[in-house]
Design a protein around this motif. Structure first.
Motif, PDB file in Angstrom:
ATOM      1  N   ASN A 115       0.801  -1.220   0.000  1.00 57.29           N
ATOM      2  CA  ASN A 115       0.000   0.000   0.000  1.00 57.29           C
ATOM      3  C   ASN A 115       0.840   1.278   0.000  1.00 57.29           C
ATOM      4  O   ASN A 115       0.299   2.372   0.141  1.00 57.29           O
ATOM      5  CB  ASN A 115      -0.938  -0.001   1.206  1.00 57.29           C
ATOM      6  CG  ASN A 115      -1.997  -1.089   1.117  1.00 57.29           C
ATOM      7  OD1 ASN A 115      -2.167  -1.717   0.071  1.00 57.29           O
ATOM      8  ND2 ASN A 115      -2.715  -1.329   2.196  1.00 57.29           N
ATOM      9  N   GLY A 116       2.134   1.136  -0.142  1.00 57.29           N
ATOM     10  CA  GLY A 116       2.998   2.307  -0.250  1.00 57.29           C
ATOM     11  C   GLY A 116       3.337   2.979   1.056  1.00 57.29           C
ATOM     12  O   GLY A 116       3.846   4.115   1.061  1.00 57.29           O
ATOM     13  N   LEU A 117       3.106   2.299   2.181  1.00 56.50           N
ATOM     14  CA  LEU A 117       3.425   2.885   3.480  1.00 56.50           C
ATOM     15  C   LEU A 117       4.899   2.738   3.816  1.00 56.50           C
ATOM     16  O   LEU A 117       5.413   3.422   4.705  1.00 56.50           O
ATOM     17  CB  LEU A 117       2.572   2.254   4.591  1.00 56.50           C
ATOM     18  CG  LEU A 117       1.166   2.822   4.803  1.00 56.50           C
ATOM     19  CD1 LEU A 117       0.299   2.690   3.557  1.00 56.50           C
ATOM     20  CD2 LEU A 117       0.480   2.135   5.984  1.00 56.50           C
ATOM     21  N   LEU A 118       5.580   1.833   3.129  1.00 57.27           N
ATOM     22  CA  LEU A 118       7.018   1.635   3.282  1.00 57.27           C
ATOM     23  C   LEU A 118       7.701   1.829   1.944  1.00 57.27           C
ATOM     24  O   LEU A 118       7.233   1.332   0.928  1.00 57.27           O
ATOM     25  CB  LEU A 118       7.339   0.211   3.768  1.00 57.27           C
ATOM     26  CG  LEU A 118       6.981  -0.198   5.181  1.00 57.27           C
ATOM     27  CD1 LEU A 118       7.502  -1.602   5.446  1.00 57.27           C
ATOM     28  CD2 LEU A 118       7.546   0.773   6.196  1.00 57.27           C
ATOM     29  N   LYS A 119       8.831   2.530   1.965  1.00 58.26           N
ATOM     30  CA  LYS A 119       9.640   2.683   0.760  1.00 58.26           C
ATOM     31  C   LYS A 119      11.108   2.727   1.168  1.00 58.26           C
ATOM     32  O   LYS A 119      11.441   3.176   2.266  1.00 58.26           O
ATOM     33  CB  LYS A 119       9.280   3.979   0.014  1.00 58.26           C
ATOM     34  CG  LYS A 119       7.843   4.045  -0.482  1.00 58.26           C
ATOM     35  CD  LYS A 119       7.543   5.389  -1.128  1.00 58.26           C
ATOM     36  CE  LYS A 119       6.081   5.506  -1.525  1.00 58.26           C
ATOM     37  NZ  LYS A 119       5.758   6.840  -2.098  1.00 58.26           N
ATOM     38  N   TYR A 120      11.953   2.243   0.265  1.00 63.21           N
ATOM     39  CA  TYR A 120      13.384   2.271   0.517  1.00 63.21           C
ATOM     40  C   TYR A 120      13.994   3.270  -0.450  1.00 63.21           C
ATOM     41  O   TYR A 120      14.344   2.943  -1.580  1.00 63.21           O
ATOM     42  CB  TYR A 120      13.979   0.876   0.328  1.00 63.21           C
ATOM     43  CG  TYR A 120      13.149  -0.201   1.002  1.00 63.21           C
ATOM     44  CD1 TYR A 120      13.063  -0.264   2.386  1.00 63.21           C
ATOM     45  CD2 TYR A 120      12.432  -1.125   0.251  1.00 63.21           C
ATOM     46  CE1 TYR A 120      12.297  -1.234   3.017  1.00 63.21           C
ATOM     47  CE2 TYR A 120      11.663  -2.101   0.860  1.00 63.21           C
ATOM     48  CZ  TYR A 120      11.597  -2.149   2.248  1.00 63.21           C
ATOM     49  OH  TYR A 120      10.830  -3.106   2.861  1.00 63.21           O
ATOM     50  N   ASN A 121      14.085   4.515  -0.005  1.00 63.65           N
ATOM     51  CA  ASN A 121      14.658   5.554  -0.853  1.00 63.65           C
ATOM     52  C   ASN A 121      16.176   5.434  -0.868  1.00 63.65           C
ATOM     53  O   ASN A 121      16.761   4.664  -0.105  1.00 63.65           O
ATOM     54  CB  ASN A 121      14.234   6.934  -0.340  1.00 63.65           C
ATOM     55  CG  ASN A 121      12.739   7.161  -0.450  1.00 63.65           C
ATOM     56  OD1 ASN A 121      12.108   6.650  -1.369  1.00 63.65           O
ATOM     57  ND2 ASN A 121      12.165   7.911   0.482  1.00 63.65           N
ATOM     58  N   ASP A 122      16.810   6.182  -1.726  1.00 56.73           N
ATOM     59  CA  ASP A 122      18.260   6.161  -1.836  1.00 56.73           C
ATOM     60  C   ASP A 122      18.858   6.780  -0.575  1.00 56.73           C
ATOM     61  O   ASP A 122      18.886   7.989  -0.410  1.00 56.73           O
ATOM     62  CB  ASP A 122      18.703   6.944  -3.073  1.00 56.73           C
ATOM     63  CG  ASP A 122      20.209   6.876  -3.277  1.00 56.73           C
ATOM     64  OD1 ASP A 122      20.847   5.982  -2.701  1.00 56.73           O
ATOM     65  OD2 ASP A 122      20.729   7.732  -4.014  1.00 56.73           O
ATOM     66  N   GLY A 123      19.317   5.923   0.329  1.00 54.62           N
ATOM     67  CA  GLY A 123      19.954   6.405   1.557  1.00 54.62           C
ATOM     68  C   GLY A 123      19.010   6.747   2.680  1.00 54.62           C
ATOM     69  O   GLY A 123      19.423   7.379   3.659  1.00 54.62           O
ATOM     70  N   SER A 124      17.752   6.340   2.609  1.00 49.81           N
ATOM     71  CA  SER A 124      16.825   6.618   3.706  1.00 49.81           C
ATOM     72  C   SER A 124      15.662   5.631   3.688  1.00 49.81           C
ATOM     73  O   SER A 124      15.393   4.966   2.688  1.00 49.81           O
ATOM     74  CB  SER A 124      16.282   8.054   3.619  1.00 49.81           C
ATOM     75  OG  SER A 124      15.502   8.233   2.450  1.00 49.81           O
ATOM     76  N   ILE A 125      14.981   5.561   4.816  1.00 51.32           N
ATOM     77  CA  ILE A 125      13.803   4.713   4.998  1.00 51.32           C
ATOM     78  C   ILE A 125      12.574   5.600   5.120  1.00 51.32           C
ATOM     79  O   ILE A 125      12.563   6.555   5.905  1.00 51.32           O
ATOM     80  CB  ILE A 125      13.941   3.862   6.278  1.00 51.32           C
ATOM     81  CG1 ILE A 125      15.119   2.893   6.175  1.00 51.32           C
ATOM     82  CG2 ILE A 125      12.651   3.114   6.572  1.00 51.32           C
ATOM     83  CD1 ILE A 125      14.944   1.806   5.153  1.00 51.32           C
ATOM     84  N   TYR A 126      11.540   5.292   4.359  1.00 52.42           N
ATOM     85  CA  TYR A 126      10.263   6.016   4.415  1.00 52.42           C
ATOM     86  C   TYR A 126       9.227   5.147   5.121  1.00 52.42           C
ATOM     87  O   TYR A 126       9.042   3.981   4.771  1.00 52.42           O
ATOM     88  CB  TYR A 126       9.793   6.340   2.997  1.00 52.42           C
ATOM     89  CG  TYR A 126       8.377   6.893   2.881  1.00 52.42           C
ATOM     90  CD1 TYR A 126       8.145   8.258   2.744  1.00 52.42           C
ATOM     91  CD2 TYR A 126       7.266   6.037   2.888  1.00 52.42           C
ATOM     92  CE1 TYR A 126       6.854   8.750   2.619  1.00 52.42           C
ATOM     93  CE2 TYR A 126       5.975   6.532   2.764  1.00 52.42           C
ATOM     94  CZ  TYR A 126       5.769   7.878   2.631  1.00 52.42           C
ATOM     95  OH  TYR A 126       4.488   8.354   2.510  1.00 52.42           O
ATOM     96  N   MET A 127       8.556   5.723   6.118  1.00 55.24           N
ATOM     97  CA  MET A 127       7.429   5.070   6.787  1.00 55.24           C
ATOM     98  C   MET A 127       6.298   6.076   6.894  1.00 55.24           C
ATOM     99  O   MET A 127       6.410   7.077   7.617  1.00 55.24           O
ATOM    100  CB  MET A 127       7.818   4.595   8.189  1.00 55.24           C
ATOM    101  CG  MET A 127       8.786   3.445   8.225  1.00 55.24           C
ATOM    102  SD  MET A 127       8.960   2.740   9.905  1.00 55.24           S
ATOM    103  CE  MET A 127       9.750   4.103  10.763  1.00 55.24           C
ATOM    104  N   GLY A 128       5.226   5.832   6.148  1.00 54.22           N
ATOM    105  CA  GLY A 128       4.121   6.770   6.113  1.00 54.22           C
ATOM    106  C   GLY A 128       2.803   6.157   6.540  1.00 54.22           C
ATOM    107  O   GLY A 128       2.753   5.101   7.180  1.00 54.22           O
ATOM    108  N   VAL A 129       1.720   6.829   6.190  1.00 54.24           N
ATOM    109  CA  VAL A 129       0.364   6.395   6.527  1.00 54.24           C
ATOM    110  C   VAL A 129      -0.492   6.480   5.264  1.00 54.24           C
ATOM    111  O   VAL A 129      -0.093   7.074   4.259  1.00 54.24           O
ATOM    112  CB  VAL A 129      -0.243   7.278   7.643  1.00 54.24           C
ATOM    113  CG1 VAL A 129       0.670   7.322   8.859  1.00 54.24           C
ATOM    114  CG2 VAL A 129      -0.533   8.700   7.144  1.00 54.24           C
TER     115      VAL A 129
END
Length: 332
Positions: free
Chosen positions: A59-73
């Motif tokens: 559902n796109g709440l987690l992403k592995y960006n270049d050099g960072s971790i994304y955790m959303g809602v």
């Protein structure tokens, strides 16, 4: 004479707290291998549905960006039946003492009804303690650092630059509202929410010893060189933003602590009627917190954590105290 001077310098170096890296959580997909995903009902009664890793990725709440971790809602669904989808993750290892340093370029931004936190919690809450490192609700423009314990722990109003809000850490202290704990306000608007994000993020450091806890916030333009070099030395840092010391046995009240990230909505704090009524213009947008969160998904597009690094250091002169191990007794 030279030999004596050398020995004295060596002895002085040994007596200083020398922190060495114990755990580097990294900033790749392997980050989540070190965490458990909480999927039970929210313990703070929020309007939220915590999801597992597979659902979060789908559902796109987690992403592995270049050099960072994304955790959303979830910021697209209107009127979600079980609450707005989000994440609560807890480290698989537990810690006793140490220096916890997190580098963020973004934290959940201000929005009516939001309640994000980066914190630590011990077993059998609140017997093992709770340390709230980053926390706030709705439109607050400051970070609220706090401790929560069983009876018999209070702090002094000195030794830090923040503003004390309460001094009794006991969750049922008779002269405080339920579960307020002992808290210190970090006045800088760059320490939380939109102010933090507009400034490009920053670094939070938390030192936990047998004598108490201290926290610092540094904007990215003022991070101590020793942190950047991977050799943090709090003895050379400025006065902490928050310091918790006083009439408290910290060894008894804080132990076997997991590191936790979560973003919930409403619940016991953000959703409290008095808090909702006093949260800027929130009460003019909807009669209740749940109504607003349910029907305004786009308000939470900025409700995400972006983590550059999370590291735990231990005192190299007393490494056994900071040794992480797997939790045996799970927190509530």
């Amino acid at each position: 004479m030279v030999t004596r001077r050398f020995l004295l310098c060596a002895l002085a170096a040994l007596t200083r707290a020398a922190y060495v890296l114990k755990e580097d959580f990294g900033n790749t997909a392997a980050f989540f291998d070190k965490f458990e995903f909480f999927t039970e009902p929210d313990l703070t009664h929020g309007f939220v549905e915590y999801v597992d890793q597979a659902t979060a990725e789908s559902n796109g709440l987690l992403k592995y960006n270049d050099g960072s971790i994304y955790m959303g809602v979830d910021f697209t669904t209107t009127a979600p039946e079980n609450g707005r989808q989000s994440l609560r993750i807890s480290s698989k290892d537990v810690f006793n003492h140490g220096l916890i340093i997190i580098d963020l370029t973004h934290m959940p931004g201000n929005a009516c009804g939001i309640w994000p936190a980066f914190w630590m919690v011990g077993p059998d809450w609140a017997a093992g303690g709770e340390i709230d490192i980053i926390e706030g609700v709705s439109l607050l423009d400051f970070n609220a650092v706090a401790l929560h314990t069983t009876t018999g722990c209070s702090i002094n109003d000195s030794g830090f630059t923040g503003v004390v809000q309460s001094t009794d850490c006991y969750i049922a202290a008779p002269e405080q509202a339920s579960n307020v704990g002992c808290g210190i306000k970090i006045p800088s608007p760059q320490s939380f929410g939109d102010g933090f994000n507009k400034a490009g993020g920053g670094v939070y450091a938390t030192e936990w010893t047998a004598n108490g806890l201290k926290t610092w916030f540094f904007g990215h333009d003022s991070v101590p060189a020793d942190i950047a070099a991977g050799n943090p030395d709090p003895s050379g840092w400025p006065m902490p933003d928050a310091a918790f010391a006083g009439d408290c046995n910290f060894e008894r009240h804080f132990w076997d602590m997991q590191i936790v990230f979560d973003t919930t909505f409403c619940g016991d704090w953000a959703g409290n009627e008095d808090v909702w009524a006093s949260s800027g213009n929130c009460a003019t947008l909807a009669s209740t917190c749940t109504d607003y969160v349910s029907n305004n998904p786009a308000a939470f597009e900025e409700a995400y954590w972006e983590i550059v690094s999370l590291k735990v250091y231990e005192d190299g002169n007393n490494s056994t105290q900071a040794m992480p191990r797997r939790r045996v007794v799970r927190n509530m």
